[in-house]
Design a protein around this motif. Structure first.
Motif, PDB file in Angstrom:
ATOM      1  N   ASN A  85       6.109   8.188   2.317  1.00  0.00           N
ATOM      2  CA  ASN A  85       5.166   9.076   1.626  1.00  0.00           C
ATOM      3  C   ASN A  85       4.769   8.571   0.245  1.00  0.00           C
ATOM      4  N   PHE A  86       4.838   7.244   0.029  1.00  0.00           N
ATOM      5  CA  PHE A  86       4.586   6.729  -1.315  1.00  0.00           C
ATOM      6  C   PHE A  86       3.149   6.996  -1.787  1.00  0.00           C
ATOM      7  N   ASP A  87       2.202   7.132  -0.872  1.00  0.00           N
ATOM      8  CA  ASP A  87       0.804   7.342  -1.274  1.00  0.00           C
ATOM      9  C   ASP A  87       0.371   8.797  -1.159  1.00  0.00           C
ATOM     10  N   ASP A  88       1.335   9.697  -1.218  1.00  0.00           N
ATOM     11  CA  ASP A  88       1.012  11.123  -1.269  1.00  0.00           C
ATOM     12  C   ASP A  88       0.115  11.379  -2.480  1.00  0.00           C
ATOM     13  N   PRO A  89      -1.049  12.004  -2.296  1.00  0.00           N
ATOM     14  CA  PRO A  89      -1.975  12.219  -3.417  1.00  0.00           C
ATOM     15  C   PRO A  89      -1.364  13.009  -4.573  1.00  0.00           C
ATOM     16  N   ALA A  90      -0.314  13.778  -4.287  1.00  0.00           N
ATOM     17  CA  ALA A  90       0.304  14.587  -5.340  1.00  0.00           C
ATOM     18  C   ALA A  90       1.160  13.753  -6.299  1.00  0.00           C
ATOM     19  N   LEU A  91       1.483  12.516  -5.910  1.00  0.00           N
ATOM     20  CA  LEU A  91       2.350  11.670  -6.736  1.00  0.00           C
ATOM     21  C   LEU A  91       1.541  10.957  -7.814  1.00  0.00           C
ATOM     22  N   HIS A 146       0.518  -0.799   6.181  1.00  0.00           N
ATOM     23  CA  HIS A 146       1.163  -0.351   4.945  1.00  0.00           C
ATOM     24  C   HIS A 146       0.606  -1.113   3.739  1.00  0.00           C
ATOM     25  N   HIS A 147       0.287  -2.389   3.945  1.00  0.00           N
ATOM     26  CA  HIS A 147      -0.356  -3.140   2.868  1.00  0.00           C
ATOM     27  C   HIS A 147      -1.686  -2.491   2.493  1.00  0.00           C
ATOM     28  N   GLN A 148      -2.441  -2.085   3.499  1.00  0.00           N
ATOM     29  CA  GLN A 148      -3.727  -1.438   3.224  1.00  0.00           C
ATOM     30  C   GLN A 148      -3.529  -0.117   2.487  1.00  0.00           C
ATOM     31  N   ARG A 149      -2.449   0.581   2.770  1.00  0.00           N
ATOM     32  CA  ARG A 149      -2.144   1.811   2.045  1.00  0.00           C
ATOM     33  C   ARG A 149      -1.863   1.515   0.567  1.00  0.00           C
ATOM     34  N   VAL A 150      -1.126   0.417   0.318  1.00  0.00           N
ATOM     35  CA  VAL A 150      -0.852   0.025  -1.070  1.00  0.00           C
ATOM     36  C   VAL A 150      -2.162  -0.287  -1.784  1.00  0.00           C
ATOM     37  N   ASP A 164     -11.501  -2.990  -0.438  1.00  0.00           N
ATOM     38  CA  ASP A 164     -11.744  -4.317   0.138  1.00  0.00           C
ATOM     39  C   ASP A 164     -11.922  -5.363  -0.958  1.00  0.00           C
ATOM     40  N   ASP A 165     -11.376  -5.104  -2.112  1.00  0.00           N
ATOM     41  CA  ASP A 165     -11.517  -5.973  -3.281  1.00  0.00           C
ATOM     42  C   ASP A 165     -10.374  -6.980  -3.292  1.00  0.00           C
ATOM     43  N   ASP A 166     -10.689  -8.282  -3.349  1.00  0.00           N
ATOM     44  CA  ASP A 166      -9.651  -9.307  -3.329  1.00  0.00           C
ATOM     45  C   ASP A 166      -8.666  -9.151  -4.485  1.00  0.00           C
ATOM     46  N   ALA A 167      -9.157  -8.730  -5.653  1.00  0.00           N
ATOM     47  CA  ALA A 167      -8.276  -8.563  -6.801  1.00  0.00           C
ATOM     48  C   ALA A 167      -7.230  -7.479  -6.550  1.00  0.00           C
ATOM     49  N   LEU A 168      -7.589  -6.459  -5.795  1.00  0.00           N
ATOM     50  CA  LEU A 168      -6.622  -5.413  -5.464  1.00  0.00           C
ATOM     51  C   LEU A 168      -5.555  -5.928  -4.508  1.00  0.00           C
ATOM     52  N   HIS A 169      -5.955  -6.789  -3.584  1.00  0.00           N
ATOM     53  CA  HIS A 169      -4.954  -7.410  -2.709  1.00  0.00           C
ATOM     54  C   HIS A 169      -4.007  -8.278  -3.543  1.00  0.00           C
ATOM     55  N   GLN A 170      -4.559  -9.025  -4.492  1.00  0.00           N
ATOM     56  CA  GLN A 170      -3.729  -9.845  -5.364  1.00  0.00           C
ATOM     57  C   GLN A 170      -2.755  -8.977  -6.162  1.00  0.00           C
ATOM     58  N   LEU A 171      -3.247  -7.854  -6.660  1.00  0.00           N
ATOM     59  CA  LEU A 171      -2.408  -6.934  -7.417  1.00  0.00           C
ATOM     60  C   LEU A 171      -1.294  -6.369  -6.528  1.00  0.00           C
ATOM     61  N   ALA A 172      -1.629  -6.027  -5.293  1.00  0.00           N
ATOM     62  CA  ALA A 172      -0.611  -5.519  -4.362  1.00  0.00           C
ATOM     63  C   ALA A 172       0.461  -6.567  -4.102  1.00  0.00           C
TER      64      ALA A 172
END
Length: 230
Positions: A85-91, A146-150, A164-172
């Motif tokens: 549940n790491f991507d729960d919007p309430a967190l 799960h990577h896509q969730r991150v 779909d931003d490459d920089a976000l994948h790099q950040l993940a």
């Protein structure tokens, strides 16, 4: 009525014994595959170690490849269940990163006793050096979602509409690499900084810092984008 109850008890007993036999096969197979790799591991050796007959692999897993797939999948499922549940919007971002990173660090504080986790790590290290087709399939089916969730979580906190931003994948990758290294490089850390991971309290301090570093990385990405749009 008594006959039906006895039959139900017998069936429950058989199911329990079957579950135990399957679990023993998975544990011994993980140890032997980690030591020898898929090609050199013998199904006979695995069954002897597990105390089962050779036909049990066919019964529970289909064949040696099916057993290997199940063994590879076990640590992945155990890990992903911990950060479900790491991507729960309430967190908040900090809470989300803590949930995610704590799952990777949880085996680190258990000391030397968790041989099962050690075998799982060694097996996955083998696959990371020379990935099999099975491992690539598992990455696509069980890790990529799960990577896509991150990435989606990061897009939300960086303030961009798409994931779909490459920089976000790099950040993940950067965020997860920080915490994964405490599993992959644990033996080096024991030599270089023995007190760093000495017990659960020390691991909690590491987690606190990693979460802080993660929040700072996200803030840096957000600031870079703000400058670029000025």
């Amino acid at each position: 009525m008594k006959i039906n109850q006895a039959l139900d008890l017998d069936e429950a007993g058989l199911q329990e014994r079957g579950a135990r036999a399957r679990e023993r096969l998975l544990q011994e197979a993980m140890r032997i595959f980690a030591d020898k790799g898929f090609a050199k591991a013998s199904t006979r050796e695995i069954c002897q170690a597990a105390g089962t007959n050779v036909a049990s692999i066919h019964y529970y897993f289909g064949d040696k490849a099916g057993l290997y797939r199940a063994v590879l999948l076990c640590p992945i499922e155990a890990l992903t269940s911990e950060f479900a549940n790491f991507d729960d919007p309430a967190l908040s971002l900090e809470e989300a990163l803590r949930c995610l990173m704590a799952a990777f660090l949880s085996p680190v504080g258990h000391g030397e006793g968790d041989e099962h986790a050690e075998h799982g790590m060694r097996l996955h290290l083998r696959e990371m050096v020379e990935p099999s087709a099975t491992y690539k399939e598992l990455i696509a089916q069980h890790i990529q979602p799960h990577h896509q969730r991150v990435v989606g979580l990061l897009a939300k906190h960086v303030g961009v509409p798409g994931a779909d931003d490459d920089a976000l994948h790099q950040l993940a990758f950067a965020l997860l690499a920080m915490v994964q290294d405490y599993c992959l490089s644990r033996e080096f850390m024991k030599v270089l900084a023995p007190a760093l991971l000495d017990g659960e309290a020390a691991v909690r301090k590491v987690l606190d810092r990693l979460v802080g570093y993660g929040v700072a990385l996200v803030a840096h990405e957000r600031a870079m984008r703000a400058v670029a749009t000025d």
